[in-house]
Design a protein around this motif. Sequence first.
Motif, mmCIF file in Angstrom:
data_model
loop_
_atom_site.group_PDB
_atom_site.id
_atom_site.type_symbol
_atom_site.label_atom_id
_atom_site.label_comp_id
_atom_site.label_asym_id
_atom_site.label_seq_id
_atom_site.Cartn_x
_atom_site.Cartn_y
_atom_site.Cartn_z
ATOM 1 N N VAL A 148 -27.431 22.768 -37.650
ATOM 2 C CA VAL A 148 -28.513 23.291 -38.494
ATOM 3 C C VAL A 148 -28.145 23.049 -39.955
ATOM 4 O O VAL A 148 -27.100 23.487 -40.422
ATOM 5 N N ALA A 187 -28.923 33.781 -36.870
ATOM 6 C CA ALA A 187 -28.222 33.070 -35.799
ATOM 7 C C ALA A 187 -28.283 31.559 -36.010
ATOM 8 O O ALA A 187 -27.289 30.853 -35.793
ATOM 9 N N LEU A 188 -29.428 31.052 -36.450
ATOM 10 C CA LEU A 188 -29.560 29.613 -36.701
ATOM 11 C C LEU A 188 -28.640 29.157 -37.827
ATOM 12 O O LEU A 188 -28.072 28.073 -37.761
ATOM 13 N N GLN A 189 -28.486 29.983 -38.848
ATOM 14 C CA GLN A 189 -27.622 29.620 -39.967
ATOM 15 C C GLN A 189 -26.174 29.414 -39.520
ATOM 16 O O GLN A 189 -25.435 28.674 -40.155
ATOM 17 N N ALA A 190 -25.783 30.057 -38.435
ATOM 18 C CA ALA A 190 -24.422 29.944 -37.919
ATOM 19 C C ALA A 190 -24.297 28.922 -36.797
ATOM 20 O O ALA A 190 -23.238 28.785 -36.195
ATOM 21 N N THR A 191 -25.371 28.190 -36.515
ATOM 22 C CA THR A 191 -25.388 27.253 -35.402
ATOM 23 C C THR A 191 -25.059 25.839 -35.878
ATOM 24 O O THR A 191 -25.678 25.346 -36.824
ATOM 25 N N PRO A 192 -24.089 25.183 -35.220
ATOM 26 C CA PRO A 192 -23.783 23.795 -35.581
ATOM 27 C C PRO A 192 -25.026 22.912 -35.427
ATOM 28 O O PRO A 192 -25.820 23.096 -34.505
ATOM 29 N N VAL A 202 -30.513 29.536 -28.828
ATOM 30 C CA VAL A 202 -30.527 30.524 -29.913
ATOM 31 C C VAL A 202 -31.936 31.070 -30.099
ATOM 32 O O VAL A 202 -32.145 32.280 -30.192
ATOM 33 N N SER A 229 -30.774 21.448 -29.182
ATOM 34 C CA SER A 229 -29.474 21.996 -29.564
ATOM 35 C C SER A 229 -29.566 23.445 -30.060
ATOM 36 O O SER A 229 -28.560 24.148 -30.089
ATOM 37 N N VAL A 230 -30.746 23.894 -30.434
ATOM 38 C CA VAL A 230 -30.919 25.278 -30.901
ATOM 39 C C VAL A 230 -31.838 26.078 -29.987
ATOM 40 O O VAL A 230 -32.144 27.239 -30.273
ATOM 41 N N ARG A 256 -32.843 33.334 -27.122
ATOM 42 C CA ARG A 256 -32.119 34.601 -27.169
ATOM 43 C C ARG A 256 -32.746 35.570 -28.181
ATOM 44 O O ARG A 256 -32.777 36.777 -27.978
ATOM 45 N N CYS A 257 -33.264 35.028 -29.270
ATOM 46 C CA CYS A 257 -33.851 35.851 -30.331
ATOM 47 C C CYS A 257 -35.344 36.078 -30.146
ATOM 48 O O CYS A 257 -35.966 36.787 -30.938
#
Length: 79
Positions: free
Chosen positions: A66, A59-64, A19, A15-16, A22-23
């Motif tokens: 997480v 980016a992970l902090q803003a990812t559903p 992200v 699921s991540v 991309r990073c």
Amino acid sequence: MDASLQLMAGVGLKSVAAVLRRCGARAEAMHPGVRDAELARWYTVSADSAEALAEAVQALQATPGVAAAYLKPEGAAPA
């Protein structure tokens, strides 16, 4: 420098993955092979640069899905 990632219960690393890709970051199980469901949700995140790692954490902090993502503080010398 590393970061820590905790996924919510029932959420998989897939699921991540976008992200992280991309990073330019990677995640590895913090406790590989463990059967404890709580410990299995924790990962160590790494990247080739501090900037890429900071971007990944943000980016992970803003990812559903997480529960937590944060940079691990540098160790301090004993006083």
